[in-house]
Design a protein around this motif. Structure first.
Motif, PDB file in Angstrom:
ATOM      1  N   ALA A 136      46.187  19.322   8.986  1.00 37.59           N
ATOM      2  CA  ALA A 136      46.138  18.030   9.661  1.00 37.59           C
ATOM      3  C   ALA A 136      44.704  17.518   9.781  1.00 37.59           C
ATOM      4  N   ASP A 137      43.787  18.399  10.161  1.00 34.36           N
ATOM      5  CA  ASP A 137      42.387  17.991  10.298  1.00 34.36           C
ATOM      6  C   ASP A 137      41.800  17.571   8.958  1.00 34.36           C
ATOM      7  N   THR A 138      42.157  18.300   7.903  1.00 28.96           N
ATOM      8  CA  THR A 138      41.665  17.942   6.573  1.00 28.96           C
ATOM      9  C   THR A 138      42.190  16.579   6.154  1.00 28.96           C
ATOM     10  N   ALA A 139      43.463  16.317   6.431  1.00 29.49           N
ATOM     11  CA  ALA A 139      44.037  15.014   6.105  1.00 29.49           C
ATOM     12  C   ALA A 139      43.337  13.898   6.869  1.00 29.49           C
TER      13      ALA A 139
ATOM     14  N   PRO B 238      31.563   8.629   5.983  1.00 27.78           N
ATOM     15  CA  PRO B 238      30.653   9.568   5.332  1.00 27.78           C
ATOM     16  C   PRO B 238      30.963  11.009   5.716  1.00 27.78           C
ATOM     17  N   ALA B 239      30.471  11.933   4.895  1.00 27.78           N
ATOM     18  CA  ALA B 239      30.818  13.343   5.071  1.00 27.78           C
ATOM     19  C   ALA B 239      30.531  13.846   6.475  1.00 27.78           C
ATOM     20  N   GLU B 240      29.366  13.515   7.028  1.00 27.08           N
ATOM     21  CA  GLU B 240      29.013  14.020   8.353  1.00 27.08           C
ATOM     22  C   GLU B 240      29.984  13.526   9.417  1.00 27.08           C
ATOM     23  N   ASP B 241      30.355  12.238   9.334  1.00 32.91           N
ATOM     24  CA  ASP B 241      31.303  11.682  10.303  1.00 32.91           C
ATOM     25  C   ASP B 241      32.697  12.258  10.087  1.00 32.91           C
TER      26      ASP B 241
ATOM     27  N   LEU C 116      33.446  15.233   8.928  1.00 29.86           N
ATOM     28  CA  LEU C 116      33.444  16.591   9.465  1.00 29.86           C
ATOM     29  C   LEU C 116      33.526  16.583  10.987  1.00 29.86           C
ATOM     30  N   ARG C 117      32.893  15.599  11.601  1.00 30.34           N
ATOM     31  CA  ARG C 117      32.969  15.484  13.057  1.00 30.34           C
ATOM     32  C   ARG C 117      34.402  15.159  13.490  1.00 30.34           C
ATOM     33  N   ILE C 118      35.066  14.299  12.753  1.00 27.87           N
ATOM     34  CA  ILE C 118      36.457  13.968  13.054  1.00 27.87           C
ATOM     35  C   ILE C 118      37.334  15.212  12.937  1.00 27.87           C
ATOM     36  N   MET C 119      37.075  16.024  11.945  1.00 32.33           N
ATOM     37  CA  MET C 119      37.872  17.231  11.726  1.00 32.33           C
ATOM     38  C   MET C 119      37.699  18.247  12.853  1.00 32.33           C
ATOM     39  N   LYS C 120      36.566  18.230  13.528  1.00 35.20           N
ATOM     40  CA  LYS C 120      36.320  19.181  14.612  1.00 35.20           C
ATOM     41  C   LYS C 120      36.944  18.747  15.929  1.00 35.20           C
TER      42      LYS C 120
END
Length: 271
Positions: free
Chosen positions: A98-101, A109-112, A114-118
């Motif tokens: 779910a987090d990956t989706a 952007p990648a940094e944002d 990754l923050r969403i995934m956490k």
């Protein structure tokens, strides 16, 4: 589950048992004491990941077959088999999916991303993906258990092994970590490519042998499942490494569920 990368060296060479402890301690909720977090133990753990799948899949198949013998019908047996891996992993793989989706679907952007995934919450992309994946798994197992308990059981075990095989292949040399900490950093690049391919070949032979117990056609479908499942996971892996710059623990969960679902669907091909 480790939160920091393994240390680059250790006082003594890890044993096979150290690797198995790492595998079961990080990929399940079983009460396994993990005493080593160095890269050598992580390598052994990722090489042993399909054995975790064998154990988890065996439990899933056992409960599904038991439910079927007690008269539950194939649908409830399928639900039972689908629930076991979620329970034995405390839903970590599903949460990672779910987090990956959410990260991939955010368009940030990648940094944002990754923050969403956490974040602890699940967004719309994650919810939709979870629903579709679980429906696919239950629908496939329902059809297989309706054919016979043995076919459903073999499919449940094979799919669980294929799901963890995807993790072995994702931990191969050359695949970077997206963050300097977490499970992704702990196992990124620890498995030599030739070793990962050897484990894949062993899983392929094992699946073919298990399917052969039901007949030559099922042997072919089982082998095909172990080929297509990591292939589907590889597509997701490449997308994630381009999007996030590497792998994370969440991506590992997404890879496992993608491979598992692909394997189950493959078992249904051809009727």
């Amino acid at each position: 589950m480790p939160t920091t990368p393994p240390s680059p060296a250790s006082e003594s060479a890890p044993s096979v048992l150290d690797g198995l402890r790492f595998a079961f301690g990080t990929l399940t909720v079983l009460p396994v004491r993990v005493s080593r977090w160095d890269r050598e133990a992580a390598r052994g753990g990722m090489l042993g990941a399909p054995l975790v799948g064998l154990a988890v899949g065996g439990c899933a198949a056992g409960l599904g077959a038991a439910a079927l013998f007690l008269g539950s019908g194939p649908l409830l047996a399928a639900v039972a088999s689908t629930a076991v891996p979620a329970v034995l992993t405390r839903g970590l793989h599903l949460d990672g999916l779910a987090d990956t989706a959410d990260g991939l679907g955010s368009g940030k952007p990648a940094e944002d991303a990754l923050r969403i995934m956490k974040q602890s919450d699940i967004g719309p992309f994650g919810v939709l993906t979870l629903v579709l994946v679980l429906l696919a798994q239950v629908a496939a197992l329902d059809r297989l258990y309706d054919a016979s308990w043995a076919r459903g059981a073999v499919a449940a075990v094979t799919a669980a092994v294929a799901g963890r095989l995807a993790l072995t292949l994702a931990a191969r040399s050359g695949v970077p970590a997206a963050r300097p900490e977490g499970l992704g950093a702990a196992v990124a690049g620890v498995v030599p490519v030739r070793w990962a391919l050897a484990v894949a070949a062993a899983a392929l032979c094992g699946a073919g042998a298990a399917g052969a117990l039901l007949g030559p056609y099922d042997a072919g479908r089982a082998a095909l499942a172990v080929l297509l499942a990591p292939a589907a996971a590889e597509l997701l892996l490449r997308r994630c490494t381009r999007r996030f710059g590497g792998i994370t623990g969440d991506v590992f969960g997404g890879l496992a569920e993608t491979a598992t679902t692909t394997a189950l669907v493959t078992f249904c091909l051809g009727g």
